[in-house]
Design an enzyme around this catalytic site. Structure first.
Site, PDB file in Angstrom:
ATOM      1  CD  GLN A  46       7.068  23.780  -1.624  1.00  0.00           C
ATOM      2  OE1 GLN A  46       6.039  24.083  -1.042  1.00  0.00           O
ATOM      3  NE2 GLN A  46       7.249  22.597  -2.179  1.00  0.00           N
ATOM      4  CE  LYS A  78      16.248  30.213 -12.861  1.00  0.00           C
ATOM      5  NZ  LYS A  78      16.757  29.013 -12.171  1.00  0.00           N
ATOM      6  CG  HIS A 111      17.118  27.061  -3.111  1.00  0.00           C
ATOM      7  ND1 HIS A 111      17.713  27.097  -4.346  1.00  0.00           N
ATOM      8  CD2 HIS A 111      16.156  28.019  -3.117  1.00  0.00           C
ATOM      9  CE1 HIS A 111      17.127  28.019  -5.081  1.00  0.00           C
ATOM     10  NE2 HIS A 111      16.187  28.596  -4.354  1.00  0.00           N
ATOM     11  CG  ASP A 115      -0.213   0.009   2.541  1.00  0.00           C
ATOM     12  OD1 ASP A 115       1.043  -0.004   2.528  1.00  0.00           O
ATOM     13  OD2 ASP A 115      -0.882   0.022   3.590  1.00  0.00           O
ATOM     14  CG  ASP A 118      21.860  26.280 -10.405  1.00  0.00           C
ATOM     15  OD1 ASP A 118      21.726  26.938  -9.350  1.00  0.00           O
ATOM     16  OD2 ASP A 118      20.987  26.249 -11.294  1.00  0.00           O
TER      17      ASP A 118
HETATM   18  C1  R5P Z   1      16.828  27.916  -8.645  1.00  0.00           C
HETATM   19  O1  R5P Z   1      16.896  29.033  -8.148  1.00  0.00           O
HETATM   20  C2  R5P Z   1      17.836  26.852  -8.378  1.00  0.00           C
HETATM   21  O2  R5P Z   1      19.064  27.380  -8.008  1.00  0.00           O
HETATM   22  C3  R5P Z   1      17.996  25.945  -9.576  1.00  0.00           C
HETATM   23  O3  R5P Z   1      18.496  26.695 -10.662  1.00  0.00           O
HETATM   24  C4  R5P Z   1      16.684  25.325  -9.962  1.00  0.00           C
HETATM   25  O4  R5P Z   1      15.990  24.910  -8.824  1.00  0.00           O
HETATM   26  C5  R5P Z   1      16.880  24.157 -10.881  1.00  0.00           C
HETATM   27  O5  R5P Z   1      15.644  23.614 -11.227  1.00  0.00           O
HETATM   28  P1  R5P Z   1      15.391  23.048 -12.695  1.00  0.00           P
HETATM   29  O6  R5P Z   1      16.490  22.102 -12.994  1.00  0.00           O
HETATM   30  O7  R5P Z   1      14.048  22.392 -12.607  1.00  0.00           O
HETATM   31  O8  R5P Z   1      15.374  24.243 -13.617  1.00  0.00           O
END
Ligand code: R5P
Length: 291
Positions: free
Chosen positions: A96, A191, A129, A37, A218
Protein backbone atom coordinates in the site's frame (compact mmCIF):
# COMPACT_ATOMS: atom_id res chain seq x y z
CA UNK A 1 33.16 -3.00 17.59
CA UNK A 2 29.55 -1.82 17.99
CA UNK A 3 27.74 -3.33 20.90
CA UNK A 4 24.34 -4.66 19.92
CA UNK A 5 21.58 -6.16 21.97
CA UNK A 6 19.06 -8.15 19.98
CA UNK A 7 15.42 -8.36 20.98
CA UNK A 8 13.22 -10.88 19.23
CA UNK A 9 9.51 -10.19 18.82
CA UNK A 10 7.31 -13.27 18.91
CA UNK A 11 6.86 -13.32 15.11
CA UNK A 12 10.61 -13.55 14.51
CA UNK A 13 12.17 -15.10 17.60
CA UNK A 14 14.00 -17.92 15.80
CA UNK A 15 15.50 -15.60 13.19
CA UNK A 16 16.40 -13.04 15.88
CA UNK A 17 18.27 -15.72 17.89
CA UNK A 18 20.25 -16.68 14.78
CA UNK A 19 21.16 -13.03 14.16
CA UNK A 20 22.23 -12.58 17.80
CA UNK A 21 24.48 -15.66 17.53
CA UNK A 22 26.11 -14.35 14.36
CA UNK A 23 26.72 -10.92 15.91
CA UNK A 24 27.82 -12.48 19.22
CA UNK A 25 25.27 -10.17 20.81
CA UNK A 26 23.09 -10.77 23.86
CA UNK A 27 19.57 -11.93 23.04
CA UNK A 28 16.51 -10.82 24.95
CA UNK A 29 13.24 -12.62 24.51
CA UNK A 30 9.78 -11.13 24.80
CA UNK A 31 6.51 -12.61 25.94
CA UNK A 32 3.03 -12.27 24.48
CA UNK A 33 -0.29 -13.13 26.00
CA UNK A 34 -3.60 -12.68 24.19
CA UNK A 35 -6.57 -11.75 26.37
CA UNK A 36 -10.05 -13.12 25.61
CA UNK A 37 -11.06 -9.78 24.08
CA UNK A 38 -8.22 -9.98 21.57
CA UNK A 39 -5.88 -7.48 23.23
CA UNK A 40 -2.30 -8.59 23.54
CA UNK A 41 -0.01 -8.05 26.49
CA UNK A 42 3.66 -7.82 25.65
CA UNK A 43 6.39 -8.35 28.20
CA UNK A 44 10.11 -7.91 27.97
CA UNK A 45 12.39 -9.92 30.23
CA UNK A 46 15.24 -7.52 30.65
CA UNK A 47 15.99 -3.93 29.66
CA UNK A 48 19.18 -3.50 27.64
CA UNK A 49 21.45 -0.60 28.49
CA UNK A 50 24.40 1.11 26.80
CA UNK A 51 24.07 -0.62 23.47
CA UNK A 52 22.42 -0.30 20.12
CA UNK A 53 19.15 -2.14 20.58
CA UNK A 54 17.88 -4.01 17.54
CA UNK A 55 14.27 -5.15 17.71
CA UNK A 56 13.49 -7.86 15.17
CA UNK A 57 9.91 -8.53 14.14
CA UNK A 58 8.26 -9.38 10.80
CA UNK A 59 4.76 -8.07 10.34
CA UNK A 60 3.05 -11.01 8.68
CA UNK A 61 -0.51 -12.05 9.74
CA UNK A 62 -1.86 -11.16 12.22
CA UNK A 63 -0.32 -8.04 10.68
CA UNK A 64 -1.70 -5.35 12.99
CA UNK A 65 -1.08 -7.39 16.14
CA UNK A 66 2.54 -8.10 15.14
CA UNK A 67 3.02 -4.44 14.27
CA UNK A 68 1.59 -3.29 17.59
CA UNK A 69 3.87 -5.74 19.39
CA UNK A 70 6.87 -4.24 17.61
CA UNK A 71 5.76 -0.68 18.44
CA UNK A 72 5.21 -1.64 22.08
CA UNK A 73 8.67 -3.22 22.47
CA UNK A 74 10.34 -0.24 20.81
CA UNK A 75 8.51 2.31 22.93
CA UNK A 76 9.53 0.45 26.10
CA UNK A 77 13.23 0.11 25.25
CA UNK A 78 13.38 3.63 23.82
CA UNK A 79 13.11 4.95 27.38
CA UNK A 80 16.48 3.36 28.18
CA UNK A 81 18.36 3.64 24.89
CA UNK A 82 18.49 6.43 22.34
CA UNK A 83 19.69 4.07 19.63
CA UNK A 84 16.84 1.72 18.79
CA UNK A 85 16.89 0.08 15.37
CA UNK A 86 14.34 -2.32 13.96
CA UNK A 87 14.74 -5.16 11.55
CA UNK A 88 11.41 -5.86 9.87
CA UNK A 89 12.34 -8.82 7.65
CA UNK A 90 8.86 -9.00 6.11
CA UNK A 91 7.30 -5.56 6.03
CA UNK A 92 3.52 -5.73 5.93
CA UNK A 93 1.61 -2.88 4.25
CA UNK A 94 4.46 -2.31 1.77
CA UNK A 95 2.06 -3.00 -1.10
CA UNK A 96 0.00 0.00 0.00
CA UNK A 97 2.64 2.42 -1.21
CA UNK A 98 0.51 4.58 -3.52
CA UNK A 99 -3.07 5.62 -4.23
CA UNK A 100 -4.09 3.10 -6.87
CA UNK A 101 -7.76 4.09 -6.65
CA UNK A 102 -9.32 7.35 -5.46
CA UNK A 103 -9.73 7.46 -1.70
CA UNK A 104 -7.06 4.90 -0.92
CA UNK A 105 -4.56 5.65 1.84
CA UNK A 106 -0.80 5.13 1.63
CA UNK A 107 -0.81 2.97 4.74
CA UNK A 108 2.92 2.20 4.63
CA UNK A 109 3.40 5.93 5.32
CA UNK A 110 1.18 5.61 8.40
CA UNK A 111 3.29 2.64 9.55
CA UNK A 112 6.40 4.81 9.15
CA UNK A 113 4.85 7.53 11.32
CA UNK A 114 3.98 5.00 14.03
CA UNK A 115 7.49 3.51 14.02
CA UNK A 116 9.04 6.98 14.20
CA UNK A 117 6.72 8.06 17.03
CA UNK A 118 7.56 4.94 19.05
CA UNK A 119 11.27 5.79 18.82
CA UNK A 120 12.72 3.84 15.88
CA UNK A 121 15.88 5.48 14.52
CA UNK A 122 16.62 3.12 11.64
CA UNK A 123 14.86 0.31 9.77
CA UNK A 124 16.26 -2.68 7.91
CA UNK A 125 14.01 -4.72 5.64
CA UNK A 126 14.52 -7.72 3.37
CA UNK A 127 13.22 -7.52 -0.21
CA UNK A 128 10.63 -4.89 0.62
CA UNK A 129 7.90 -4.90 -2.01
CA UNK A 130 8.93 -1.58 -3.61
CA UNK A 131 11.43 1.24 -3.38
CA UNK A 132 8.56 3.70 -2.97
CA UNK A 133 7.39 1.83 0.15
CA UNK A 134 10.84 2.30 1.68
CA UNK A 135 10.73 6.00 0.79
CA UNK A 136 7.26 6.43 2.29
CA UNK A 137 8.55 5.24 5.70
CA UNK A 138 10.43 8.54 6.02
CA UNK A 139 12.92 7.08 8.52
CA UNK A 140 16.52 6.15 7.59
CA UNK A 141 15.94 2.74 6.00
CA UNK A 142 17.92 0.09 4.21
CA UNK A 143 16.73 -2.89 2.23
CA UNK A 144 18.78 -6.02 1.68
CA UNK A 145 18.18 -8.76 -0.86
CA UNK A 146 17.73 -12.47 -0.20
CA UNK A 147 18.24 -13.37 -3.86
CA UNK A 148 21.84 -14.54 -3.37
CA UNK A 149 20.97 -16.96 -0.58
CA UNK A 150 17.93 -18.22 -2.50
CA UNK A 151 20.11 -18.82 -5.56
CA UNK A 152 22.64 -20.69 -3.41
CA UNK A 153 19.87 -23.08 -2.43
CA UNK A 154 18.81 -23.61 -6.05
CA UNK A 155 22.43 -24.19 -7.12
CA UNK A 156 22.55 -27.14 -4.71
CA UNK A 157 19.49 -28.61 -6.45
CA UNK A 158 21.61 -28.98 -9.61
CA UNK A 159 18.72 -28.33 -12.03
CA UNK A 160 19.55 -28.73 -15.72
CA UNK A 161 19.30 -25.47 -17.68
CA UNK A 162 16.44 -23.88 -15.70
CA UNK A 163 14.70 -20.76 -16.98
CA UNK A 164 13.91 -18.01 -14.47
CA UNK A 165 10.46 -16.42 -14.79
CA UNK A 166 9.12 -13.24 -13.25
CA UNK A 167 5.32 -13.43 -12.94
CA UNK A 168 5.05 -9.70 -13.72
CA UNK A 169 7.05 -6.86 -15.23
CA UNK A 170 7.51 -5.27 -11.78
CA UNK A 171 9.66 -8.25 -10.75
CA UNK A 172 11.83 -8.19 -13.87
CA UNK A 173 14.96 -6.77 -12.18
CA UNK A 174 14.71 -9.37 -9.41
CA UNK A 175 14.40 -12.23 -11.92
CA UNK A 176 17.29 -10.82 -13.96
CA UNK A 177 19.53 -10.76 -10.88
CA UNK A 178 18.46 -14.29 -9.91
CA UNK A 179 19.19 -15.56 -13.44
CA UNK A 180 22.58 -13.84 -13.56
CA UNK A 181 23.60 -15.42 -10.25
CA UNK A 182 22.36 -18.81 -11.43
CA UNK A 183 24.10 -18.26 -14.78
CA UNK A 184 21.01 -18.81 -16.87
CA UNK A 185 18.39 -16.76 -18.75
CA UNK A 186 15.05 -15.26 -17.72
CA UNK A 187 11.72 -14.00 -19.03
CA UNK A 188 9.10 -11.70 -17.48
CA UNK A 189 5.38 -12.27 -17.92
CA UNK A 190 2.82 -9.50 -18.15
CA UNK A 191 0.30 -9.63 -15.32
CA UNK A 192 -2.82 -7.57 -14.73
CA UNK A 193 -4.45 -7.24 -11.34
CA UNK A 194 -7.97 -5.88 -11.08
CA UNK A 195 -7.61 -3.26 -8.36
CA UNK A 196 -11.20 -3.76 -7.20
CA UNK A 197 -11.52 -7.55 -7.10
CA UNK A 198 -7.80 -8.38 -6.65
CA UNK A 199 -8.08 -11.00 -9.45
CA UNK A 200 -4.99 -11.50 -11.60
CA UNK A 201 -4.63 -12.43 -15.26
CA UNK A 202 -1.60 -13.15 -17.41
CA UNK A 203 -1.59 -10.99 -20.54
CA UNK A 204 1.56 -12.37 -22.21
CA UNK A 205 1.40 -13.95 -25.66
CA UNK A 206 3.42 -17.01 -26.66
CA UNK A 207 6.51 -17.84 -24.56
CA UNK A 208 9.30 -20.27 -25.35
CA UNK A 209 9.48 -22.52 -22.29
CA UNK A 210 8.97 -25.91 -23.95
CA UNK A 211 10.69 -28.79 -22.14
CA UNK A 212 12.47 -26.51 -19.66
CA UNK A 213 12.36 -26.56 -15.88
CA UNK A 214 11.22 -23.17 -14.61
CA UNK A 215 11.85 -21.15 -11.45
CA UNK A 216 9.21 -18.49 -10.85
CA UNK A 217 10.83 -15.77 -8.73
CA UNK A 218 8.74 -13.31 -6.71
CA UNK A 219 9.19 -11.15 -3.63
CA UNK A 220 6.16 -12.62 -1.89
CA UNK A 221 3.25 -15.02 -2.15
CA UNK A 222 0.04 -14.06 -0.41
CA UNK A 223 -3.08 -15.77 -1.76
CA UNK A 224 -1.07 -17.61 -4.40
CA UNK A 225 -3.21 -16.07 -7.16
CA UNK A 226 -0.22 -14.72 -9.13
CA UNK A 227 1.72 -18.00 -8.95
CA UNK A 228 -1.31 -20.13 -9.86
CA UNK A 229 -2.11 -17.99 -12.94
CA UNK A 230 1.53 -17.91 -14.03
CA UNK A 231 1.97 -21.68 -13.57
CA UNK A 232 -1.19 -22.55 -15.51
CA UNK A 233 -0.07 -20.24 -18.33
CA UNK A 234 3.44 -21.74 -18.43
CA UNK A 235 2.15 -25.32 -18.31
CA UNK A 236 0.00 -24.55 -21.40
CA UNK A 237 3.25 -23.72 -23.13
CA UNK A 238 4.57 -27.20 -22.33
CA UNK A 239 7.27 -26.44 -19.78
CA UNK A 240 8.63 -29.27 -17.60
CA UNK A 241 8.66 -28.77 -13.83
CA UNK A 242 7.80 -25.46 -12.12
CA UNK A 243 9.58 -24.38 -8.92
CA UNK A 244 8.85 -21.21 -6.98
CA UNK A 245 11.45 -19.08 -5.20
CA UNK A 246 10.27 -16.23 -3.04
CA UNK A 247 11.50 -14.25 -0.07
CA UNK A 248 8.26 -13.98 1.88
CA UNK A 249 5.81 -16.90 1.80
CA UNK A 250 2.67 -15.67 3.54
CA UNK A 251 0.65 -18.46 1.93
CA UNK A 252 -2.65 -17.30 3.38
CA UNK A 253 -5.60 -19.72 3.70
CA UNK A 254 -5.26 -22.61 1.24
CA UNK A 255 -2.62 -20.94 -0.97
CA UNK A 256 -0.17 -23.88 -0.70
CA UNK A 257 -2.83 -26.34 -1.86
CA UNK A 258 -3.88 -24.12 -4.78
CA UNK A 259 -0.26 -23.70 -5.87
CA UNK A 260 0.45 -27.44 -5.65
CA UNK A 261 -2.79 -28.21 -7.54
CA UNK A 262 -1.70 -25.84 -10.30
CA UNK A 263 1.34 -28.07 -10.80
CA UNK A 264 4.15 -26.44 -8.82
CA UNK A 265 6.72 -29.04 -7.68
CA UNK A 266 8.17 -27.06 -4.76
CA UNK A 267 7.99 -23.68 -3.07
CA UNK A 268 11.24 -22.42 -1.55
CA UNK A 269 11.13 -19.33 0.64
CA UNK A 270 13.18 -17.69 3.40
CA UNK A 271 12.74 -17.56 7.16
CA UNK A 272 11.53 -13.93 7.11
CA UNK A 273 8.25 -15.81 7.62
CA UNK A 274 8.52 -19.17 9.40
CA UNK A 275 6.80 -22.10 7.73
CA UNK A 276 7.13 -25.34 5.83
CA UNK A 277 8.64 -23.72 2.73
CA UNK A 278 11.13 -21.55 4.67
CA UNK A 279 14.25 -23.49 3.74
CA UNK A 280 16.58 -20.52 3.29
CA UNK A 281 18.09 -18.62 6.22
CA UNK A 282 18.53 -14.84 5.88
CA UNK A 283 20.30 -14.31 9.22
CA UNK A 284 23.71 -13.81 7.56
CA UNK A 285 22.34 -11.26 5.08
CA UNK A 286 20.80 -9.29 7.96
CA UNK A 287 23.74 -9.51 10.35
CA UNK A 288 26.20 -8.50 7.62
CA UNK A 289 24.08 -5.40 6.98
CA UNK A 290 23.93 -4.55 10.71
CA UNK A 291 27.69 -4.85 11.35
C1 R5P B 1 2.89 -8.22 -6.58
O1 R5P B 1 3.30 -7.29 -7.26
C2 R5P B 1 3.78 -9.06 -5.73
O2 R5P B 1 5.09 -9.05 -6.18
C3 R5P B 1 3.27 -10.47 -5.63
O3 R5P B 1 3.29 -11.06 -6.92
C4 R5P B 1 1.87 -10.51 -5.10
O4 R5P B 1 1.73 -9.61 -4.03
C5 R5P B 1 1.48 -11.88 -4.64
O5 R5P B 1 0.18 -11.88 -4.16
P1 R5P B 1 -0.79 -13.12 -4.42
O6 R5P B 1 -0.06 -14.34 -3.98
O7 R5P B 1 -2.00 -12.82 -3.60
O8 R5P B 1 -1.09 -13.12 -5.90
Amino acid sequence: MVKFTIIGGNASSDLAKRIARRLKAPYIKTGKKIFPDGESKITINQIPKKSIVVVIQSTYPPVDSNLLELLSIVSKVRKFSSRVYTVIPYMGYARQDREFLDGEIITIGVVGKLLKASGVKKILTVDIHSKSALKELKIPSENVSAMEVLVKHFKKMKMKDPLVVSPDSGGQERAKKFAELLKTDFIALKKHRDRKTGKVNILSGKVDVKDRDLIIVDDMISTGGSIVKATKFLKKHECKRVFVACTHALLVNDATKKIKNAGVSQIISTNTIPGESAKVDVSKVISDALR
